[in-house]
Design a protein around this motif. Structure first.
Motif, PDB file in Angstrom:
ATOM      1  N   SER A  37      11.179  24.074  29.274  1.00  0.00           N
ATOM      2  CA  SER A  37      12.137  23.323  28.567  1.00  0.00           C
ATOM      3  C   SER A  37      12.494  22.108  28.730  1.00  0.00           C
ATOM      4  N   LEU A  38      12.596  21.357  27.727  1.00  0.00           N
ATOM      5  CA  LEU A  38      12.876  19.806  27.798  1.00  0.00           C
ATOM      6  C   LEU A  38      14.425  19.442  27.569  1.00  0.00           C
ATOM      7  N   GLU A  54      18.874  22.506  18.612  1.00  0.00           N
ATOM      8  CA  GLU A  54      17.597  22.179  18.736  1.00  0.00           C
ATOM      9  C   GLU A  54      17.254  22.447  20.256  1.00  0.00           C
ATOM     10  N   SER A  55      16.051  23.034  20.156  1.00  0.00           N
ATOM     11  CA  SER A  55      15.573  23.318  21.867  1.00  0.00           C
ATOM     12  C   SER A  55      14.195  22.412  21.828  1.00  0.00           C
ATOM     13  N   PHE A  56      13.893  21.910  22.912  1.00  0.00           N
ATOM     14  CA  PHE A  56      12.652  21.096  22.913  1.00  0.00           C
ATOM     15  C   PHE A  56      12.003  21.472  24.109  1.00  0.00           C
ATOM     16  N   TRP A  57      10.662  21.557  24.005  1.00  0.00           N
ATOM     17  CA  TRP A  57       9.564  22.006  24.784  1.00  0.00           C
ATOM     18  C   TRP A  57       8.544  21.183  25.113  1.00  0.00           C
ATOM     19  N   VAL A 197      27.769  17.640  19.947  1.00  0.00           N
ATOM     20  CA  VAL A 197      28.445  18.425  20.541  1.00  0.00           C
ATOM     21  C   VAL A 197      28.108  18.203  22.172  1.00  0.00           C
ATOM     22  N   PHE A 198      26.714  18.190  22.179  1.00  0.00           N
ATOM     23  CA  PHE A 198      25.953  18.147  23.514  1.00  0.00           C
ATOM     24  C   PHE A 198      24.424  17.870  23.014  1.00  0.00           C
ATOM     25  N   SER A 199      24.132  17.006  24.144  1.00  0.00           N
ATOM     26  CA  SER A 199      22.454  17.034  24.123  1.00  0.00           C
ATOM     27  C   SER A 199      21.865  16.838  25.667  1.00  0.00           C
ATOM     28  N   SER A 200      20.920  17.317  25.967  1.00  0.00           N
ATOM     29  CA  SER A 200      20.178  17.256  27.344  1.00  0.00           C
ATOM     30  C   SER A 200      18.718  17.072  27.044  1.00  0.00           C
ATOM     31  N   ALA A 201      18.573  16.704  25.608  1.00  0.00           N
ATOM     32  CA  ALA A 201      16.974  16.414  25.259  1.00  0.00           C
ATOM     33  C   ALA A 201      16.253  15.247  26.030  1.00  0.00           C
ATOM     34  N   ARG A 202      15.112  15.667  26.484  1.00  0.00           N
ATOM     35  CA  ARG A 202      14.468  14.340  27.165  1.00  0.00           C
ATOM     36  C   ARG A 202      12.969  14.449  27.034  1.00  0.00           C
ATOM     37  N   ASN A 203      12.330  13.572  27.143  1.00  0.00           N
ATOM     38  CA  ASN A 203      10.871  13.399  26.715  1.00  0.00           C
ATOM     39  C   ASN A 203       9.917  13.458  28.036  1.00  0.00           C
ATOM     40  N   ALA A 204      10.207  14.192  29.060  1.00  0.00           N
ATOM     41  CA  ALA A 204       9.436  14.381  30.102  1.00  0.00           C
ATOM     42  C   ALA A 204      10.186  15.312  31.006  1.00  0.00           C
TER      43      ALA A 204
END
Length: 204
Positions: A37-38, A54-57, A197-204
C-alpha cells in the motif's frame, strides 16, 4: 510502476457522510495496512453525492492481491450511501506533490482518451508541458496522471490549496487542455471538481 485503483461512488447526498465516516474509520486503516500500500485519497462533492476513493500500490501484483480485502468494504461503503460504484485501475506515471495535502483542498479531475499507440508520447508530453505550467500557477499543490495503456483511458488530477485557488485556476487549466489535445491528439471526456477529505498517498 505505481498503480492506482479508483472507485467512483455515486450516492444519496443525504447518506454520503455516513459512507465517508465508514471509509475513514473502517476502510482506510485496513487497506493502508496491506502489503504494497502507498496510501489512499478521498475526495467528495457533497452537493451531488459523489465521491472519488483512490488507493495506491507499489505494483500491479499488490493492487490485485488487495482486492479480496478491499472489495467487501467497498460494497459496505456503497450500501451505507444507498449508491453505486464503478472501479477503474491505472498506472501512475506522473506523481508530483508541491505541498502536504490537507482537508479543504480542491481537486480537478479531467478524463481523457488517447490512442493506445500514443500513450508513451502522451505521458512524456504531459510531464514536460502540463506539469511545469501548472507548477507556476498560484495555489498549485500537486498533480497525478493515471493511465490505462491498453485502452488509452487516462485521468489528470490537479490539487489546489483551497476552493478559491481551484476556481482561479480554471482558465489556466482550459489552456492546458487545449495544448494537451493539440500535442497528443487526446479527447477530453469530462472535467469534474471535488473537495479533499483526506490523502495519505505517497510515491515510495
Amino acid at each position: 510502476m505505481m498503480q492506482a485503483r479508483l472507485n467512483l461512488i455515486t450516492a444519496d447526498p443525504l447518506r454520503l457522510e455516513d459512507s465517508v465516516n465508514y471509509i475513514k474509520g473502517e476502510v482506510r486503516p485496513v487497506v493502508e495496512s496491506l502489503h504494497g500500500s502507498l496510501g489512499m485519497s478521498l475526495y467528495t462533492n457533497p452537493e451531488l453525492g459523489v465521491a472519488v476513493l483512490e488507493s495506491f500500490w507499489a505494483s500491479r501484483e499488490a493492487l490485485l492481491q488487495s482486492e479480496q480485502v478491499a472489495s467487501p468494504r467497498r460494497h459496505d461503503a456503497v450500501r451505507r450511501a444507498m449508491g453505486t460504484v464503478s472501479v477503474e485501475r491505472y498506472r501512475v506515471p506522473v506523481f508530483e506533490r508541491e505541498a502536504p495535502l490537507g482537508t479543504g483542498m480542491g481537486l480537478r479531475l479531467t478524463r481523457m482518451d488517447v490512442e493506445p499507440s500514443r500513450v508513451e508520447d502522451a505521458v512524456e508530453t504531459y510531464g514536460d508541458t502540463a506539469v511545469p505550467w501548472l507548477a507556476e500557477t498560484d495555489g498549485f499543490c500537486g498533480e497525478l496522471l493515471l493511465i490505462d495503456p491498453s485502452t488509452g483511458h487516462s485521468i489528470s488530477e490537479t490539487i489546489w490549496l483551497d476552493d478559491k485557488a481551484l476556481a482561479a485556476s480554471r482558465s489556466a487549466a482550459a489552456a492546458i487542455r487545449v495544448e494537451t489535445v493539440s500535442s497528443t491528439g487526446c479527447v477530453i471526456r469530462a472535467v469534474e471538481e471535488y473537495g479533499l477529505v483526506f490523502s495519505s498517498a505517497r510515491n515510495a
